[in-house]
Design an enzyme around this catalytic site. Structure first.
Site, PDB file in Angstrom:
ATOM      1  N   HIS A  77       0.821  -1.221   0.000  1.00 39.88           N
ATOM      2  CA  HIS A  77       0.000   0.000   0.000  1.00 39.88           C
ATOM      3  C   HIS A  77       0.855   1.273   0.000  1.00 39.88           C
ATOM      4  O   HIS A  77       0.341   2.352  -0.296  1.00 39.88           O
ATOM      5  CB  HIS A  77      -0.929   0.029   1.204  1.00 39.88           C
ATOM      6  CG  HIS A  77      -1.929  -1.089   1.221  1.00 39.88           C
ATOM      7  ND1 HIS A  77      -2.787  -1.332   0.173  1.00 39.88           N
ATOM      8  CD2 HIS A  77      -2.187  -2.048   2.160  1.00 39.88           C
ATOM      9  CE1 HIS A  77      -3.546  -2.381   0.468  1.00 39.88           C
ATOM     10  NE2 HIS A  77      -3.201  -2.825   1.662  1.00 39.88           N
ATOM     11  N   ASP A 104      -2.560 -10.888  -1.998  1.00 34.88           N
ATOM     12  CA  ASP A 104      -3.128 -10.322  -0.776  1.00 34.88           C
ATOM     13  C   ASP A 104      -4.619 -10.054  -1.002  1.00 34.88           C
ATOM     14  O   ASP A 104      -5.041  -9.733  -2.112  1.00 34.88           O
ATOM     15  CB  ASP A 104      -2.391  -9.016  -0.451  1.00 34.88           C
ATOM     16  CG  ASP A 104      -2.717  -8.467   0.923  1.00 34.88           C
ATOM     17  OD1 ASP A 104      -3.854  -7.988   1.111  1.00 34.88           O
ATOM     18  OD2 ASP A 104      -1.845  -8.495   1.793  1.00 34.88           O
ATOM     19  N   HIS A 124      -6.281  -7.570  -0.137  1.00 35.71           N
ATOM     20  CA  HIS A 124      -6.437  -6.161  -0.502  1.00 35.71           C
ATOM     21  C   HIS A 124      -5.640  -5.888  -1.773  1.00 35.71           C
ATOM     22  O   HIS A 124      -4.571  -6.455  -1.979  1.00 35.71           O
ATOM     23  CB  HIS A 124      -5.919  -5.249   0.611  1.00 35.71           C
ATOM     24  CG  HIS A 124      -6.484  -5.548   1.963  1.00 35.71           C
ATOM     25  ND1 HIS A 124      -5.994  -6.564   2.764  1.00 35.71           N
ATOM     26  CD2 HIS A 124      -7.478  -4.962   2.667  1.00 35.71           C
ATOM     27  CE1 HIS A 124      -6.680  -6.598   3.895  1.00 35.71           C
ATOM     28  NE2 HIS A 124      -7.589  -5.632   3.866  1.00 35.71           N
ATOM     29  N   ASP A 184      -4.290 -13.347   4.639  1.00 36.33           N
ATOM     30  CA  ASP A 184      -5.583 -12.658   4.779  1.00 36.33           C
ATOM     31  C   ASP A 184      -6.680 -13.110   3.807  1.00 36.33           C
ATOM     32  O   ASP A 184      -7.845 -12.770   4.037  1.00 36.33           O
ATOM     33  CB  ASP A 184      -5.431 -11.131   4.794  1.00 36.33           C
ATOM     34  CG  ASP A 184      -4.815 -10.543   3.553  1.00 36.33           C
ATOM     35  OD1 ASP A 184      -4.423 -11.306   2.654  1.00 36.33           O
ATOM     36  OD2 ASP A 184      -4.700  -9.301   3.484  1.00 36.33           O
TER      37      ASP A 184
END
Length: 368
Positions: free
Chosen positions: A138, A175, A177, A264
């Site tokens: 990110h 991931d 996200h 995740d």
């Protein structure tokens, strides 16, 4: 050839403090599980990297961002305030809580590991290198967010482009996200193909990564986002790999694969809504191992994510075992709910795949 695993105790300092989802104990937890399940022997070699220097970080960040980030987090570790507007450089989710670790120092270790991983593979020491604590996808050039300070994925790709003159690098982000920071770095770069498989961005941070986001300028078509429907499980991932990820990889013919992700996408993760089981993580690792045949088996795998400590270590090791071909039995640590024993979202996943092909088929023959 054994694989290299980059790990050291200093990684536990990547800890935002009590009450924050991102804690440093994850690394010790995994290392203990790894060494109990699988001895180092001839299976893997644990290696330590030197922390990144300012000169290293300047490959991916500007100096003012580095200076603020170092100063702020050094002060935070001692419980004192630091001058300057935090929100000029970081989002609010990067604010530590309680007593954090030495976050910036640990972040430099992560980037240092990325640098060493590139060197080990390009120098022929290993075919595959795992960086524990990596995958901070990110972080943008001058803005940290999503618990990420410095983007080690971007560092890997830029370092390989600059120092080894590679022309075709695949970044595969698994991931839950989307890697919005990584996308910012490479959306106009045709030498880097970013394939990002993640949860539907309408339901999860950072609300980017739609199928229509395919890069820009010279990099148009070199980003492929696969936004999976909520609760998508093992069969959905298998379908996405076989319908999109594998054929595009074979067509692109990367010289190296850089992966990032973690646990995740597990059905029991506390911040996400996907449906992988431990067996599903092994399958993902095996898929990447097979894909890497096109580049002589060269893979850098950066692993950090996951917010349920009860499933994190088993999921990480299952993915590594699939990637490295380790013959080790890894049981799922929590019971599998009925809805995840059979993927009930497969039809919706097929619709997502058709949407992805609609946006990307113009650029990839294998998707037409």
């Amino acid at each position: 050839m054994s694989i290299g695993i980059l790990y050291q105790d200093g990684l536990k300092e990547y800890d935002f403090g009590e009450g924050h989802p991102f804690r440093g104990e994850r690394y010790e937890l995994f290392y203990k599980f790894l060494t109990e399940k699988l001895p180092e022997d001839n299976n893997y070699k644990i290696l330590k990297a030197e922390p990144a220097t300012d000169q290293d970080l300047l490959l991916i960040c500007d100096r003012n961002y580095i200076e603020f980030t170092r100063g702020y987090y050094e002060a935070a570790a001692y419980g004192i305030s630091y001058p300057g507007r935090f929100t000029d450089f970081h989002s609010m989710d990067n604010i530590p809580t309680g007593k954090p670790g030495k976050l910036e120092e640990a972040a430099r270790l992560v980037v240092g590991q990325a640098k060493l991983a590139c060197q080990l593979i390009q120098d022929g020491k290993f075919q595959k290198v795992i960086s524990i604590g990596g995958g901070l996808h990110h972080a943008k050039q001058n803005y940290g967010e999503g618990f990420c300070l410095y983007n080690d994925i971007a560092f890997c790709a830029r370092y390989l482009l600059q120092n080894y003159s590679l022309e075709r690098i695949l970044i595969l982000d698994t991931d839950a996200h989307t890697g919005n920071g990584t996308y910012d770095y490479f959306q106009e770069e045709p030498r880097v193909l970013l394939i990002d498989i993640h949860e539907d961005p309408l339901a999860i941070y950072p609300s980017t990564g739609f199928a229509s986001e395919i890069g820009s300028g010279a990099g148009t078509g070199y980003t492929i986002n696969i936004p999976l429907p909520l609760y998508a499980g093992n069969d959905s991932y298998k379908l996405a790999f076989e319908s999109i990820i594998e054929p595009v990889t074979a067509e692109f013919k990367p010289e190296i694969i850089i992966c990032n992700g973690g646990s995740d996408p597990h059905f029991a993760d506390t911040l996400t809504n996907l449906g992988l089981t431990v067996a599903g993580f092994r399958m993902v690792g095996e898929k990447i191992q097979n894909m890497a045949e096109v580049c002589g088996g060269r893979v850098i795998d950066l692993i950090a994510s996951g917010y349920n400590r009860s499933v994190l270590a088993a999921s990480w090791l299952a993915m590594i075992a699939g990637l490295a071909g380790f013959n080790v039995q890894i049981e799922g640590p929590v019971p599998i709910p009925e809805q995840y024993r059979e993927d009930q979202i497969l039809e919706r996943t097929q619709q997502v795949i058709e949407e992805v092909k609609k946006y990307t088929g113009e650029y990839w023959k294998s998707l037409r």
